[in-house]
Every structure is written in C-alpha cells, then in structure tokens.
Design a protein around this motif. Structure first.
Motif, PDB file in Angstrom:
ATOM      1  N   PRO A 132       0.805  -1.232   0.000  1.00 18.81           N
ATOM      2  CA  PRO A 132       0.000   0.000   0.000  1.00 18.81           C
ATOM      3  C   PRO A 132       0.832   1.273   0.000  1.00 18.81           C
ATOM      4  O   PRO A 132       0.275   2.354  -0.094  1.00 18.81           O
ATOM      5  CB  PRO A 132      -0.792  -0.120   1.307  1.00 18.81           C
ATOM      6  N   ARG A 184       5.374 -10.903   3.262  1.00 17.93           N
ATOM      7  CA  ARG A 184       4.605 -10.346   2.124  1.00 17.93           C
ATOM      8  C   ARG A 184       5.525  -9.950   0.966  1.00 17.93           C
ATOM      9  O   ARG A 184       5.064  -9.718  -0.142  1.00 17.93           O
ATOM     10  CB  ARG A 184       3.805  -9.132   2.562  1.00 17.93           C
ATOM     11  N   ASN A 194      -2.568  -9.263  -2.172  1.00 17.36           N
ATOM     12  CA  ASN A 194      -3.445  -8.106  -2.379  1.00 17.36           C
ATOM     13  C   ASN A 194      -2.820  -7.173  -3.404  1.00 17.36           C
ATOM     14  O   ASN A 194      -1.614  -7.214  -3.649  1.00 17.36           O
ATOM     15  CB  ASN A 194      -3.602  -7.309  -1.080  1.00 17.36           C
ATOM     16  N   TYR A 196      -2.820  -2.849  -4.377  1.00 13.70           N
ATOM     17  CA  TYR A 196      -3.177  -1.532  -3.832  1.00 13.70           C
ATOM     18  C   TYR A 196      -2.917  -0.473  -4.905  1.00 13.70           C
ATOM     19  O   TYR A 196      -1.908  -0.553  -5.619  1.00 13.70           O
ATOM     20  CB  TYR A 196      -2.313  -1.192  -2.612  1.00 13.70           C
ATOM     21  N   LYS A 218      -8.365  -6.984  -2.393  1.00 11.35           N
ATOM     22  CA  LYS A 218      -8.071  -8.031  -1.398  1.00 11.35           C
ATOM     23  C   LYS A 218      -8.225  -9.401  -2.057  1.00 11.35           C
ATOM     24  O   LYS A 218      -9.303  -9.724  -2.584  1.00 11.35           O
ATOM     25  CB  LYS A 218      -9.045  -7.929  -0.227  1.00 11.35           C
ATOM     26  N   ASN A 223      -4.302 -14.361   1.615  1.00 10.64           N
ATOM     27  CA  ASN A 223      -2.900 -13.968   1.552  1.00 10.64           C
ATOM     28  C   ASN A 223      -2.035 -15.164   1.904  1.00 10.64           C
ATOM     29  O   ASN A 223      -2.148 -15.699   3.009  1.00 10.64           O
ATOM     30  CB  ASN A 223      -2.649 -12.869   2.591  1.00 10.64           C
ATOM     31  N   GLN A 263     -11.042   3.387   0.325  1.00 10.27           N
ATOM     32  CA  GLN A 263     -11.162   4.267   1.493  1.00 10.27           C
ATOM     33  C   GLN A 263     -11.468   5.651   0.941  1.00 10.27           C
ATOM     34  O   GLN A 263     -10.835   6.081  -0.039  1.00 10.27           O
ATOM     35  CB  GLN A 263      -9.848   4.308   2.268  1.00 10.27           C
ATOM     36  N   TRP A 284      -3.648   5.137   5.034  1.00 12.20           N
ATOM     37  CA  TRP A 284      -4.672   5.761   5.878  1.00 12.20           C
ATOM     38  C   TRP A 284      -5.174   4.667   6.816  1.00 12.20           C
ATOM     39  O   TRP A 284      -5.712   3.644   6.343  1.00 12.20           O
ATOM     40  CB  TRP A 284      -5.861   6.250   5.047  1.00 12.20           C
ATOM     41  N   PRO A 285      -5.035   4.857   8.119  1.00  9.53           N
ATOM     42  CA  PRO A 285      -5.479   3.796   9.038  1.00  9.53           C
ATOM     43  C   PRO A 285      -6.951   3.445   8.788  1.00  9.53           C
ATOM     44  O   PRO A 285      -7.783   4.331   8.572  1.00  9.53           O
ATOM     45  CB  PRO A 285      -5.282   4.428  10.417  1.00  9.53           C
ATOM     46  N   HIS A 286      -7.225   2.156   8.829  1.00 12.58           N
ATOM     47  CA  HIS A 286      -8.600   1.689   8.558  1.00 12.58           C
ATOM     48  C   HIS A 286      -9.602   2.251   9.552  1.00 12.58           C
ATOM     49  O   HIS A 286     -10.755   2.483   9.208  1.00 12.58           O
ATOM     50  CB  HIS A 286      -8.643   0.161   8.588  1.00 12.58           C
ATOM     51  N   GLN A 424       4.338   4.374  11.289  1.00 14.49           N
ATOM     52  CA  GLN A 424       3.552   3.305  10.655  1.00 14.49           C
ATOM     53  C   GLN A 424       4.354   2.017  10.509  1.00 14.49           C
ATOM     54  O   GLN A 424       3.782   0.922  10.621  1.00 14.49           O
ATOM     55  CB  GLN A 424       2.987   3.783   9.307  1.00 14.49           C
ATOM     56  N   GLU A 427       4.034   0.577  13.896  1.00 11.49           N
ATOM     57  CA  GLU A 427       2.706  -0.013  14.135  1.00 11.49           C
ATOM     58  C   GLU A 427       2.555  -1.360  13.446  1.00 11.49           C
ATOM     59  O   GLU A 427       1.966  -2.289  13.991  1.00 11.49           O
ATOM     60  CB  GLU A 427       1.612   0.931  13.632  1.00 11.49           C
ATOM     61  N   LEU A 428       3.078  -1.434  12.240  1.00 12.85           N
ATOM     62  CA  LEU A 428       3.013  -2.706  11.511  1.00 12.85           C
ATOM     63  C   LEU A 428       3.728  -3.791  12.323  1.00 12.85           C
ATOM     64  O   LEU A 428       3.226  -4.902  12.499  1.00 12.85           O
ATOM     65  CB  LEU A 428       3.662  -2.554  10.125  1.00 12.85           C
ATOM     66  N   VAL A 432       0.336  -5.263  13.998  1.00 14.43           N
ATOM     67  CA  VAL A 432      -0.245  -6.123  12.953  1.00 14.43           C
ATOM     68  C   VAL A 432       0.434  -7.490  12.897  1.00 14.43           C
ATOM     69  O   VAL A 432      -0.226  -8.513  12.749  1.00 14.43           O
ATOM     70  CB  VAL A 432      -0.168  -5.413  11.568  1.00 14.43           C
ATOM     71  N   MET A 433       1.756  -7.522  13.048  1.00 14.78           N
ATOM     72  CA  MET A 433       2.476  -8.792  12.856  1.00 14.78           C
ATOM     73  C   MET A 433       2.307  -9.735  14.048  1.00 14.78           C
ATOM     74  O   MET A 433       2.226  -9.290  15.193  1.00 14.78           O
ATOM     75  CB  MET A 433       3.967  -8.529  12.630  1.00 14.78           C
TER      76      MET A 433
HETATM   77  P1  NDP Z   1      -5.503  -2.664  10.478  1.00 14.19           P
HETATM   78  O1  NDP Z   1      -5.238  -3.657  11.561  1.00 14.19           O
HETATM   79  O2  NDP Z   1      -6.894  -2.176  10.289  1.00 14.19           O
HETATM   80  O3  NDP Z   1      -5.000  -3.242   9.063  1.00 14.19           O
HETATM   81  C1  NDP Z   1      -3.785  -3.880   8.965  1.00 14.19           C
HETATM   82  C2  NDP Z   1      -3.552  -4.214   7.504  1.00 14.19           C
HETATM   83  O4  NDP Z   1      -2.268  -4.772   7.404  1.00 14.19           O
HETATM   84  C3  NDP Z   1      -4.498  -5.190   6.876  1.00 14.19           C
HETATM   85  O5  NDP Z   1      -4.974  -4.591   5.693  1.00 14.19           O
HETATM   86  C4  NDP Z   1      -3.637  -6.423   6.525  1.00 14.19           C
HETATM   87  O6  NDP Z   1      -3.991  -6.924   5.262  1.00 14.19           O
HETATM   88  C5  NDP Z   1      -2.273  -5.786   6.429  1.00 14.19           C
HETATM   89  N1  NDP Z   1      -1.137  -6.654   6.745  1.00 14.19           N
HETATM   90  C6  NDP Z   1      -1.054  -7.719   7.547  1.00 14.19           C
HETATM   91  N2  NDP Z   1       0.211  -8.199   7.564  1.00 14.19           N
HETATM   92  C7  NDP Z   1       0.931  -7.384   6.765  1.00 14.19           C
HETATM   93  C8  NDP Z   1       2.282  -7.350   6.364  1.00 14.19           C
HETATM   94  N3  NDP Z   1       3.169  -8.221   6.808  1.00 14.19           N
HETATM   95  N4  NDP Z   1       2.684  -6.375   5.525  1.00 14.19           N
HETATM   96  C9  NDP Z   1       1.802  -5.463   5.086  1.00 14.19           C
HETATM   97  N5  NDP Z   1       0.507  -5.445   5.417  1.00 14.19           N
HETATM   98  C10 NDP Z   1       0.092  -6.400   6.247  1.00 14.19           C
HETATM   99  O7  NDP Z   1      -4.487  -1.482  10.782  1.00 14.19           O
HETATM  100  P2  NDP Z   1      -4.297   0.037  10.287  1.00 14.19           P
HETATM  101  O8  NDP Z   1      -5.186   0.403   9.183  1.00 14.19           O
HETATM  102  O9  NDP Z   1      -4.334   0.874  11.502  1.00 14.19           O
HETATM  103  O10 NDP Z   1      -2.785  -0.027   9.786  1.00 14.19           O
HETATM  104  C11 NDP Z   1      -1.753  -0.538  10.635  1.00 14.19           C
HETATM  105  C12 NDP Z   1      -0.589  -0.931   9.774  1.00 14.19           C
HETATM  106  O11 NDP Z   1      -1.012  -1.954   8.866  1.00 14.19           O
HETATM  107  C13 NDP Z   1      -0.086   0.210   8.864  1.00 14.19           C
HETATM  108  O12 NDP Z   1       0.872   0.984   9.524  1.00 14.19           O
HETATM  109  C14 NDP Z   1       0.452  -0.523   7.683  1.00 14.19           C
HETATM  110  O13 NDP Z   1       1.811  -0.850   7.921  1.00 14.19           O
HETATM  111  C15 NDP Z   1      -0.350  -1.808   7.622  1.00 14.19           C
HETATM  112  N6  NDP Z   1      -1.338  -1.773   6.524  1.00 14.19           N
HETATM  113  C16 NDP Z   1      -2.372  -0.866   6.560  1.00 14.19           C
HETATM  114  C17 NDP Z   1      -3.198  -0.720   5.460  1.00 14.19           C
HETATM  115  C18 NDP Z   1      -4.207   0.368   5.429  1.00 14.19           C
HETATM  116  O14 NDP Z   1      -4.638   0.719   4.312  1.00 14.19           O
HETATM  117  N7  NDP Z   1      -4.634   0.918   6.529  1.00 14.19           N
HETATM  118  C19 NDP Z   1      -3.070  -1.601   4.278  1.00 14.19           C
HETATM  119  C20 NDP Z   1      -2.027  -2.578   4.402  1.00 14.19           C
HETATM  120  C21 NDP Z   1      -1.180  -2.608   5.453  1.00 14.19           C
HETATM  121  P3  NDP Z   1      -4.962  -8.221   5.106  1.00 14.19           P
HETATM  122  O15 NDP Z   1      -6.206  -7.885   5.873  1.00 14.19           O
HETATM  123  O16 NDP Z   1      -5.222  -8.313   3.668  1.00 14.19           O
HETATM  124  O17 NDP Z   1      -4.215  -9.347   5.695  1.00 14.19           O
END
Ligand code: NDP
Length: 507
Positions: A132, A184, A194, A196, A218, A223, A263, A284-286, A424, A427-428, A432-433
């Motif tokens: 993204p 990824r 995915n 973007y 998606k 994934n 979004q 952009w955070p979801h 960000q 945060e990832l 997220v991880m």
């Molecule tokens: P959310 O928890 O709402 O979303 C996290 C997103 O991260 C999901 O779209 C997921 O995709 C994706 N994701 C999961 N593992 C990985 C990875 N190893 N590498 C990249 N993307 C991954 O959180 P937020 O919207 O608050 O964002 C938090 C962090 O997530 C961001 O800082 C960014 O790094 C990452 N992210 C955010 C996206 C966004 O548009 N907001 C899009 C992609 C990544 P899926 O559901 O398909 O597994």
C-alpha cells in the motif's frame, strides 16, 4: 492432400518454395544475397526484442472482468461504477520490479499489480503494487532509487552496499522496507496477494463533489506467502513459478478473484489530517477511513500470445475516465508523465493502437496522426485539425473535472517532517504482525543487511530502532552491533523538524 496445407509466405505474401535449404552458389559454395527469404528471416529475428521495461520487466498477465457489487455513485460519476451488477472487461499484468525479464518470480521484491479497465468512457488504468506504500515520495529520487536495486556499475552484480546505503539515507523508506522484508515480500503466487492503488486519487460525483480515495484489491484466495528459505529454493527450482501458476489456474478454470475496496476521505480532511494524505509512504489507518466494498475482479482468460498481450501491454496511471483523476501526490504526478513516456520509447508513439492497449468499449477519435507504426488507416481522408467545419470530433464539456483550489509559492517544497516517517513501520511491527511474522522479518533483514558495510548496518538499524525499539534492538543484537551507538544515532532522526535534511541525518 498437399494443396490443402496452408502456404508459407514471405512477410509480403509471396510463396516460399523452400524453408530448409539456403540458396548457395553451387552445392558447397557461399550463400547468395538474392535469397531474400533468408535475409528477411534473419533480419526480422534480429529485431524480435523490444526494449525491456527498466522496472517491472518480468511479468504475467490475464484478462477478465470487474463487477460492481456496491453503490458508490455518491462518490464518483465514473460510468463503469454506476450500477450494481455492471461488468467491465479488464486486463491485468502482475510483475516483479527490480529483476530483468529472465529473473525469478520468487525474488524478494514488491509485485506490480496493474489493471486496465476497458470502460465505455475510455480505458482506466490503475497501476499499483502489492504493497500500500512506496519507498520514496518524490519522483526526483526514483531513478537513483532504482539504480540501487539494480547492478553495480563495475561488478554487474546486485550490491547490498548500494541497496542499504540509499535506504539508510532515505528514512522515509522504512515503512515499505518493513513490508518488503516481511513474508509479504515473497508472495506464494500472484493469486495469493493483495493489490493496492498505493497513491491517493481523486473521485468526483455528478454534482462535482470531490473526495480523496485509496484502492485495495483483497485477494479472495487468501494472503499466502513463502518463507525466505522456500522463496530461495523456488528461485532455483522454478524461476517462472508464479507465471506458470497463474496460467495453469486459469486453464483449470480456477479463476482468481479479488474484492475491491476503497477508502474515502472528504476533500476538506486533507488539509487538517494528522499527516499529509498525499504522502505515498503512508497508509490511511482503517479505523479513520474504513474500507468500503466496490466490486469484484475475476481473471478468467489467458492471453493467446504472450508478446502481443502481456509484453506489449502498456498501463499508465494517467489514463483516467470522468469521475476519477489525480491527487497532488508528487510520486503520482511524476508517474503521470513517466509511464506514457516509457511506452512511447518502448513501443512507439502509436502504442495506443495495439489491440491490448486500444479502448474496446468506445472508439478513440481525435486529430493526432502519423508517426512510426501508424498501422491502422490513419483516419483516412478525415480532416486533422480542430476547430473545423467538417464534422470532426468536438470536446465534451461534461467531461470537465471540478477545479481544485491550490495556493502557495512555486518552490522545491519538501513533504513536512511533521509526517512521522517511523510510526507506521512501528505499528506494523507491533500491532499487525504475529510473533512468527516478526521473527521472519528480523531474520530476513539480518540475512541481507549482514552483507553491507558495518557503517551502513549501523545507520539502517538506527532507523529500525527509531520505528520500534524492540525492532531495532533485535536487529542490532543479531548483527552484533553496539546498541548504545544505535540508540544515540536514532536520536538524530528528529521528527517534526522542518529544517532537518534527512539526506545527511547521521552526521
Ligand atoms: P488494520 O489492523 O486495520 O489493518 C492492517 C492491515 O495490514 C491489513 O490490511 C492487513 O492486510 C495488512 N497486513 C497484515 N500483515 C501485513 C504485512 N506483513 N505487511 C503489510 N501489510 C500487512 O491497521 P491500520 O489500518 O491501523 O494499519 C496498521 C498498519 O497496517 C499500517 O501501519 C500498515 O503498515 C499496515 N497496513 C495498513 C493498510 C491500510 O490501508 N490501513 C493496508 C495494508 C497494510 P490483510 O487484511 O489483507 O491481511
């Protein structure tokens, strides 16, 4: 029987009498220049290759359709999005980025994800990636960045020093670097990732109300990724594994599909949001801008000829339709020029006439004429200027885009460093991880960064530390670096300091 066989001809239709024996002066003598069939065949062979794409050279493509599943007419007047159930033909090209045309599909690299929608208002191209965000946010940096991902000018091999030197001097890259070195960065196949749009785009409706938008495709296959070890094995075992997988899945009628979401940000939010929403290094955070479903994309047709449809497919982020247009994202602005320019160089000025690139649901009609390889009728005897009184095509004022208010001095502005480049990526890593994804990320980075000079390891690890202290500490420990030095260095990465020039941040 013989008469029913198709007849072999020269390029100009003359029958060829023999395609096995060159014409020579005597049975053991030299070849004759008058063997025009031989000369034509060899000369054409020499010209089979067109310039390879500088980036995204290795790719696979397929055709299919996009179907609207949700009403978004409040946000855009694009006709192909005007009705639930409406279907539009698409052609999609997936690719790796840095490698040459013969490189392996399983390399760690972003993947290109380019979609051409053949709409009734002309072709709309969304030329994105499987990530993204991007490494840099200003197109002036792009050629330099790509050089560092290519081969060393002296050794002609990939160079970890060049790779990490540039990234560690460009801290805005850390978010994309974190995604790239997560699993990824090695998707299992093109079907299991995915897509973007990455940039922010503009949507406007039939009342000229304007919105900022980001696209997400998606994968409906889920994934799935390869570990570093699996990816390395695959590179040797089957360098074309993702190309083969896409083709075979479609042949088996297991048609891959993606759920398309957007979004939406109200126009006025852009000026007051916590960071610049046109900065392509950020998502952009979801929670702030929840994804809304738009439709579903299905790939159900393999190309009949790779060169015709995939190698010659030419996408441009500048191909818009009414209801969709550009945002001020600087990387996007650079790409609006660069893609058409690359295709004019690679395929010629009339590349839009090639069947894969030509609009299918509407006829192109304008006053552009001539040029290399104008292989249609060049519009015959129709007049080639505007305005004219002979019934030529007229501009359609309903296609006008609403004006966008702009202010400020013409200058080489930098993106504000109030845009925190590290949050960000952090945060990832934190939010997220999973534990095992974090373990893989650390292992993947360490095994690559260890090959760079010590000073580059230190600089880059300070950037990881700034993003998340645990992230940086684990890399530092694995590389046996001095953690105190890393901590001290990371303090130089001051956020919100307008005067700071990150190109020399470590000094
Ligand atoms: P959310 O928890 O709402 O979303 C996290 C997103 O991260 C999901 O779209 C997921 O995709 C994706 N994701 C999961 N593992 C990985 C990875 N190893 N590498 C990249 N993307 C991954 O959180 P937020 O919207 O608050 O964002 C938090 C962090 O997530 C961001 O800082 C960014 O790094 C990452 N992210 C955010 C996206 C966004 O548009 N907001 C899009 C992609 C990544 P899926 O559901 O398909 O597994």
């Amino acid at each position: 029987m013989a008469d029913k066989k198709k007849k072999l001809s020269t390029n100009f239709g003359a029958p060829v009498s023999n395609d096995q024996n060159t014409m020579t002066a005597g049975a053991r003598g030299p070849a004759l220049l008058q063997d025009v069939h031989l000369i034509e065949k060899l000369a054409h062979f020499n010209r089979e290759r067109i310039p390879e794409r500088v980036v995204h050279a290795k790719g696979a493509g397929a055709g299919g359709y996009f179907e609207v599943t949700n009403d978004v007419t409040n946000y855009t007047k694009a006709k192909f999005l005007s009705e639930v159930g409406k279907k539009t033909e698409v052609f999609v090209r997936f690719s790796t980025v840095g490698g040459e045309k013969g490189s392996a599909d399983a390399e760690r690299d972003p993947r290109g994800f380019a979609v051409k929608f053949y709409t009734e208002e002309g072709n709309y191209d969304l030329v994105g990636n499987n990530t993204p965000v991007f490494f840099i946010r200003d197109p002036l940096k792009f050629p330099d960045f790509i050089h560092t991902q290519k081969r060393n000018p002296a050794t002609n091999t990939k160079d970890p020093d060049m790779f990490w030197d540039f990234l560690s001097l460009t801290p805005e890259s850390v978010h994309q670097v974190t995604i790239l070195f997560s699993d990824r960065g090695t998707p299992k196949t093109y079907r299991h990732m995915n897509g973007y749009g990455s940039h922010t785009f503009k949507w406007y409706n039939d009342k000229d109300e304007t919105f900022w938008v980001k696209y997400h495709f998606k994968t409906d296959q889920g994934n799935q990724t390869l570990t570093q070890e699996e990816a390395q094995t695959m590179c040797g075992k089957d360098p074309d594994h993702a190309t083969r997988d896409l083709f075979n899945a479609i042949e088996r009628k297991e048609y891959p599909s993606w759920t398309v979401q957007v979004q939406i940000m109200p126009l006025e939010d852009a000026g007051k949001y916590k960071f610049d929403p046109f900065d392509v290094t950020k998502v952009w955070p979801h929670d702030d801008y929840p994804p809304i479903e738009v439709g579903r994309m299905v790939l159900n047709r393999n190309p009949g000829n790779y060169f015709a449809e995939v190698e010659q497919a030419a996408f441009s982020p500048g191909n818009f339709v009414p209801g969709i247009s550009a945002s001020p994202d600087k990387m996007l602005q650079g790409r609006l020029f660069a893609y058409h320019d690359a295709h004019r160089y690679r395929l010629g000025p009339n590349y839009h006439l090639l069947p894969v690139n030509a609009p299918k649901a509407v006829k192109m009609d304008n006053y552009q004429r001539d040029g290399y390889m104008r292989f249609d009728g060049n519009e015959g005897n129709k007049y080639h200027y505007y305005p004219n009184t002979f019934g030529g095509p007229e501009p359609d004022s309903s296609a006008k885009e609403p004006p966008l208010e702009i202010s400020g001095a013409a200058d080489r502005h930098k993106y504000s460093y109030q845009n925190d480049d590290f949050v960000q990526a952090g945060e990832l890593f934190r939010k997220v991880m999973t534990d095992s994804e974090r373990d893989h990320l650390i292992g993947n980075i360490v095994s690559h960064l260890v090959n760079a000079k010590k000073e580059l390891q230190i600089r880059q690890t300070a950037i990881f530390y700034k993003s998340d202290t645990d992230y940086g500490t684990r890399i530092s420990n694995n590389l046996e670096l001095d953690l105190d030095e890393i901590k001290k260095l990371s303090e130089k990465l001051t956020v919100a300091n307008e005067k700071m020039d990150y190109t020399n941040w470590y000094v």
